[in-house]
Design an enzyme around this catalytic site. Structure first.
Site, PDB file in Angstrom:
ATOM      1  N   HIS A 100       0.868  -1.176   0.000  1.00  0.00           N
ATOM      2  CA  HIS A 100       0.000   0.000   0.000  1.00  0.00           C
ATOM      3  C   HIS A 100       0.912   1.235   0.000  1.00  0.00           C
ATOM      4  O   HIS A 100       2.020   1.183   0.534  1.00  0.00           O
ATOM      5  CB  HIS A 100      -0.822  -0.065   1.284  1.00  0.00           C
ATOM      6  CG  HIS A 100      -1.886   0.971   1.444  1.00  0.00           C
ATOM      7  ND1 HIS A 100      -1.615   2.253   1.852  1.00  0.00           N
ATOM      8  CD2 HIS A 100      -3.223   0.907   1.275  1.00  0.00           C
ATOM      9  CE1 HIS A 100      -2.745   2.934   1.936  1.00  0.00           C
ATOM     10  NE2 HIS A 100      -3.741   2.139   1.587  1.00  0.00           N
ATOM     11  N   ASP A 136       3.124  -4.507   7.883  1.00  0.00           N
ATOM     12  CA  ASP A 136       1.894  -3.726   7.733  1.00  0.00           C
ATOM     13  C   ASP A 136       0.736  -4.711   7.860  1.00  0.00           C
ATOM     14  O   ASP A 136       0.457  -5.482   6.938  1.00  0.00           O
ATOM     15  CB  ASP A 136       1.903  -3.035   6.359  1.00  0.00           C
ATOM     16  CG  ASP A 136       0.573  -2.344   6.049  1.00  0.00           C
ATOM     17  OD1 ASP A 136      -0.396  -2.542   6.799  1.00  0.00           O
ATOM     18  OD2 ASP A 136       0.522  -1.629   5.031  1.00  0.00           O
ATOM     19  N   GLN A 159      -4.489  -5.167   6.789  1.00  0.00           N
ATOM     20  CA  GLN A 159      -5.480  -6.070   6.191  1.00  0.00           C
ATOM     21  C   GLN A 159      -5.487  -7.445   6.835  1.00  0.00           C
ATOM     22  O   GLN A 159      -6.343  -8.266   6.504  1.00  0.00           O
ATOM     23  CB  GLN A 159      -5.220  -6.226   4.683  1.00  0.00           C
ATOM     24  CG  GLN A 159      -5.442  -4.967   3.885  1.00  0.00           C
ATOM     25  CD  GLN A 159      -6.884  -4.491   3.924  1.00  0.00           C
ATOM     26  OE1 GLN A 159      -7.810  -5.255   4.189  1.00  0.00           O
ATOM     27  NE2 GLN A 159      -7.076  -3.213   3.665  1.00  0.00           N
ATOM     28  N   LYS A 218     -10.551  -0.816  10.354  1.00  0.00           N
ATOM     29  CA  LYS A 218     -10.730  -2.000   9.504  1.00  0.00           C
ATOM     30  C   LYS A 218     -11.084  -3.221  10.349  1.00  0.00           C
ATOM     31  O   LYS A 218     -11.204  -4.328   9.849  1.00  0.00           O
ATOM     32  CB  LYS A 218      -9.442  -2.275   8.717  1.00  0.00           C
ATOM     33  CG  LYS A 218      -9.072  -1.131   7.761  1.00  0.00           C
ATOM     34  CD  LYS A 218      -7.838  -1.457   6.969  1.00  0.00           C
ATOM     35  CE  LYS A 218      -7.222  -0.255   6.302  1.00  0.00           C
ATOM     36  NZ  LYS A 218      -7.947   0.211   5.109  1.00  0.00           N
ATOM     37  N   CYS A 227      -4.913   2.620  -3.508  1.00  0.00           N
ATOM     38  CA  CYS A 227      -3.664   3.125  -2.914  1.00  0.00           C
ATOM     39  C   CYS A 227      -2.521   2.143  -3.118  1.00  0.00           C
ATOM     40  O   CYS A 227      -1.658   2.001  -2.244  1.00  0.00           O
ATOM     41  CB  CYS A 227      -3.819   3.428  -1.435  1.00  0.00           C
ATOM     42  SG  CYS A 227      -4.982   4.737  -1.110  1.00  0.00           S
TER      43      CYS A 227
HETATM   44  C1  LIG Z   1      -2.370  -2.732   3.519  1.00  0.00           C
HETATM   45  C2  LIG Z   1      -2.718  -1.374   4.051  1.00  0.00           C
HETATM   46  N1  LIG Z   1      -1.778  -0.636   4.625  1.00  0.00           N
HETATM   47  C3  LIG Z   1      -2.032   0.568   5.131  1.00  0.00           C
HETATM   48  C4  LIG Z   1      -3.286   1.129   5.070  1.00  0.00           C
HETATM   49  C5  LIG Z   1      -3.500   2.504   5.623  1.00  0.00           C
HETATM   50  O1  LIG Z   1      -4.314   2.471   6.719  1.00  0.00           O
HETATM   51  P1  LIG Z   1      -4.869   3.822   7.357  1.00  0.00           P
HETATM   52  O2  LIG Z   1      -5.476   4.594   6.237  1.00  0.00           O
HETATM   53  O3  LIG Z   1      -5.863   3.374   8.356  1.00  0.00           O
HETATM   54  O4  LIG Z   1      -3.703   4.522   7.969  1.00  0.00           O
HETATM   55  C6  LIG Z   1      -4.310   0.389   4.473  1.00  0.00           C
HETATM   56  C7  LIG Z   1      -5.679   0.935   4.385  1.00  0.00           C
HETATM   57  O5  LIG Z   1      -6.125   1.552   3.485  1.00  0.00           O
HETATM   58  C8  LIG Z   1      -4.016  -0.873   3.941  1.00  0.00           C
HETATM   59  O6  LIG Z   1      -4.963  -1.599   3.343  1.00  0.00           O
END
Ligand SMILES: Cc1ncc(COP(=O)(O)O)c(C=O)c1O
Lengths: 404, 157
Positions: free
Chosen positions: A121, A198, A201, A224, A362
Site C-alpha cells: 500500500h 503492515d 489487512q 478496519k 492506494c
Molecule cells: C495494507 C494497508 N496498509 C495501510 C493502510 C493505511 O491504513 P490507514 O489509512 O488506516 O492509515 C491500508 C488501508 O487503506 C491498507 O490496506
C-alpha cells in the site's frame, strides 16, 4: 458462527441504499461497527470522558484506566509480551511513519538498503521513499508473479551486507494475497535485519501472535477491525522502541522539560505526544473484545468459505478477469469486467445498493504490475452472506447488460 | 435502474465504445494533460488553434465511460468555436453537472445535456468535467490540468 446472529449486531447493515438493501462489500477500506462498540463509545462520552494521565480527579482517572485497559486488550490481541510495546497512533499510516522517523531516520544512513514488496500500500512505500530522498537510502522491491504472489527466490537475492530493514505487508489490500511472513521474517533475521509488518489487512481476519511471528514492528488500524476511525497501533519490540527517537514532541511524552533540555518519558508514552484519541482507543478495545468473542479462527474460516463461494460464482460469468489469484488469500476479490471501466461498475452496483471499492486501492505499483488503471474490489467481512454474494453477481450481470 | 439507464444512455455508451477525434493531432500548437487522481482517469489533449479559433481537438487516454464519452463529445462541440465561446460552454457544462445552472432555458449545451444526470452522482462529476478542464488548460497551454485543487482552471463559484 451464524452470520444472521452476527448481522443483528450491526445496525448499519439494515440500511437501504437507493431503495435496495445495502450490501456492504468495502470492508477492506473500513469495516462497520457492531452495537457493543457503538454503545461503548456512547458510555465513554456519557460518563467517562476527561483528559488522561494529567489529573487526580475521578473522570481523568477513569479515562486513563479505560485507555490503558484498551492498550492491554491490544496487547492480548497481538499476544505481545508487554503492554508498553503497544503505541497508539492515528492508524497504520501514522504507525509506519512513526517507525520511519523513530527508527529509519535515527539509524539508517546513505547506502543502507530497505526491502519492500511489490504488494505494498502507498503508506508502506511513501514514508520509506521520503527517507530515501533525505538520507540516500536505497529501496529494493520484491517482485511478484502473475497470481500476485511474491517470488521468494527473488526475495532471498535482495539481501546483502547493507540491508537494514524489511517493510512488508501481511495481506495485500488490492489483491488479498497473504504473504508467508513468518518464514520471510526468519529469513531477514538470519541477516540481522529487523522487520516491519503492515498488518492493516491481516488484523481483521487472522489470529495474530507477534511473539510467534517474531516481527519487530506490526502496524494496524482500528477502523478496519470493526472499531472507530482515528486510532491504530504500532507494536514494537521493547528493546527497539527504547533505542528509538520520539516521532513528535509535546505533552505527555516528557519526564521533565527546561529550555535547555528535555528528558523523554518511558515507552510507550515517549511516542504518544499530545492528547490521543481516547474514546477511539476505548472503542478499539471494545472491537477487540467483540472479535475475540466471535473468535478470529471462526471469522477466518467463515470468510474463506465466502471467498471461495464468490470466486466460484464470479468465474461462472463471461468476460470477467480476477486480478490476484494467490492460493493464500484473505477475503478480497479484485476483478475487471471486460470492456467496462471499474468506476462505471462501481456506480452501477451502487445504484443497486452494493458498495464496492473501485480505483487503484492506494497500490498503484500493483495496478502497474497487472497493467490495469484500476480494479473493482469486493472485500468481505464475517457479517456478509452468500445471498449478498449472489446480489453482487446479479449486479455484475446488470453492468454487463448495460454495456453490452 | 432507470437513473442508470439515464446516465449510461446509448449516446454515452456509443461515444465510450467509439470515441470521436481519438488520437493526436500532428503538429498541434496547444496541448495539455488532464488527470483525475481519485479515479485514475487520464487524458492527453492536442489542439490546433489559429488566433482564437479552435480548429480541431483530439484526445487520447484511459478513463471511465463518463470521462471518455465526455471527452469525445467535447472535441466535437468545440471544434470551430472561438476561445470565448468554448470557455462559456465549459462553464455551462460545469454548471449543469454540478447542478448550479438553470437548465430550463438552456440552449447552448445541446447534445451535451446527456451528461445532466451526473449531477446526481457526486463522485462522478469530476469524470465528466475533466475533459473540459483539460481543454481550458490546453487553450491557455497550462501543462497539466487536474480535477483537484490549485491548478483547477475552472474556479469554484
Ligand atoms: C495494507 C494497508 N496498509 C495501510 C493502510 C493505511 O491504513 P490507514 O489509512 O488506516 O492509515 C491500508 C488501508 O487503506 C491498507 O490496506
Amino acid at each position: 458462527m451464524n452470520p444472521e446472529v452476527i448481522r443483528a449486531d450491526f445496525p448499519i447493515l439494515d440500511m437501504k441504499v437507493n431503495g435496495q438493501p445495502l450490501v456492504y462489500l468495502d470492508n477492506a477500506a473500513s469495516s462497520q461497527m457492531p452495537q457493543p462498540v457503538i454503545d461503548r463509545l456512547m458510555r465513554y462520552h456519557t460518563s467517562e470522558h476527561a483528559n488522561i494521565h494529567r489529573a487526580v480527579h475521578y473522570l481523568s482517572e477513569t479515562a486513563t484506566r479505560e485507555f490503558e485497559s484498551a492498550r492491554e486488550k491490544v496487547r492480548s490481541f497481538l499476544n505481545a509480551r508487554e503492554s508498553r510495546e503497544i503505541i497508539f497512533t492515528r492508524g497504520t499510516t501514522e504507525a509506519i511513519n512513526l517507525a520511519m522517523h523513530g527508527y529509519g531516520r535515527a539509524f539508517l544512513k546513505a547506502g543502507d538498503e530497505i526491502i519492500l514488496s511489490a504488494l505494498e500500500h502507498h503508506s508502506n512505500i511513501v514514508p520509506w521513499q521520503m527517507l530515501a530522498h533525505e538520507k540516500g537510502v536505497i529501496l529494493k522491491v520484491i517482485p511478484m508473479d502473475d497470481d500476485g504472489v511474491l517470488i521468494q527466490e527473488e526475495f532471498y537475492k535482495l539481501f546483502n551486507a547493507n540491508t537494514r530493514l524489511l517493510a512488508l505487508t501481511h495481506v495485500s489490500n488490492a489483491l488479498g494475497t497473504v504473504n508467508p511472513i513468518k518464514t520471510m521474517i526468519s529469513h531477514a533475521h538470519q541477516y540481522g535485519v529487523p522487520v516491519l509488518i503492515d498488518g492493516a489487512q491481516a488484523a481483521p481476519h487472522k489470529a495474530l501472535d507477534v511473539q510467534d511471528l517474531d516481527c519487530d514492528f506490526y502496524a494496524f488500524s482500528s477502523h478496519k477491525l470493526c472499531g472507530p476511525t482515528g486510532i491504530g497501533v504500532l507494536y514494537g519490540k521493547a528493546e527497539l522502541l527504547e533505542r528509538m527517537q520520539p516521532y513528535q514532541g509535546g505533552g505527555d511524552m516528557i519526564l521533565s522539560v527546561t529550555f535547555e533540555k528535555t528528558d523523554y518519558n518511558v515507552i510507550p508514552h515517549k511516542f504518544e505526544a499530545g492528547t490521543p484519541a481516547i474514546a477511539a482507543a476505548v472503542g478499539l478495545g471494545a472491537a477487540i473484545d467483540y472479535l475475540q468473542a466471535v473468535g478470529l479462527e471462526n471469522i477466518d474460516r467463515y470468510e474463506q468459505g465466502l471467498l471461495d463461494y464468490a470466486t466460484v460464482r464470479i468465474r461462472e460469468l463471461d468476460r470477467i478477469r480476477i486480478v490476484g489469484t494467490a492460493r493464500e488469500k484473505a477475503a478480497v476479490l479484485s476483478f475487471e469486467v471486460e470492456g467496462v471501466h471499474p468506476h462505471d461498475v462501481g456506480t452501477i452496483l451502487n445504484d443497486y445498493g452494493i458498495a464496492i471499492r473501485t480505483g487503484h486501492h492506494c497500490a498503484q505499483p500493483v495496478m502497474q504490475r497487472f497493467k490495469v488503471p484500476a480494479t473493482a474490489r469486493a472485500s468481505f467481512a464475517f457479517y456478509n452472506t452468500r445471498s449478498e454474494v449472489d446480489r453482487l453477481i446479479e449486479g455484475i450481470i446488470r453492468v454487463q447488460g448495460i454495456f453490452q | 435502474m432507470s437513473d442508470m439507464r439515464m446516465m449510461y444512455q446509448e449516446v454515452i455508451l456509443d461515444h465510450n465504445r467509439k470515441p470521436r477525434n481519438y488520437g493526436r493531432i500532428e503538429g498541434a500548437n496547444h496541448h495539455a494533460d488532464g488527470h483525475n487522481p481519485l479515479c485514475g482517469d487520464s487524458i492527453h489533449l492536442t489542439m490546433d488553434m489559429e488566433d482564437d479559433l479552435i480548429r480541431a481537438v483530439a484526445f487520447e487516454g484511459e478513463g471511465c465511460a463518463i470521462c471518455k464519452a465526455s471527452a469525445s463529445m467535447m472535441t466535437g462541440a468545440v471544434k470551430g468555436l472561438k476561445v470565448g465561446e468554448a470557455e462559456d460552454l465549459a462553464s455551462r457544462f460545469r454548471g449543469m453537472t454540478t447542478g448550479t445552472l438553470d437548465m430550463k432555458d438552456e440552449q447552448r449545451l445541446g447534445r451535451l445535456r446527456v451528461f445532466e444526470g451526473v449531477k446526481d452522482l457526486p463522485s462522478r462529476v469530476k469524470c465528466a468535467i475533466l475533459p473540459w478542464h483539460t481543454l481550458l488548460a490546453a487553450i491557455h497551454s497550462v501543462q497539466a490540468a487536474s480535477s483537484e485543487g490549485k491548478d483547477d482552471p475552472i474556479q469554484e463559484a
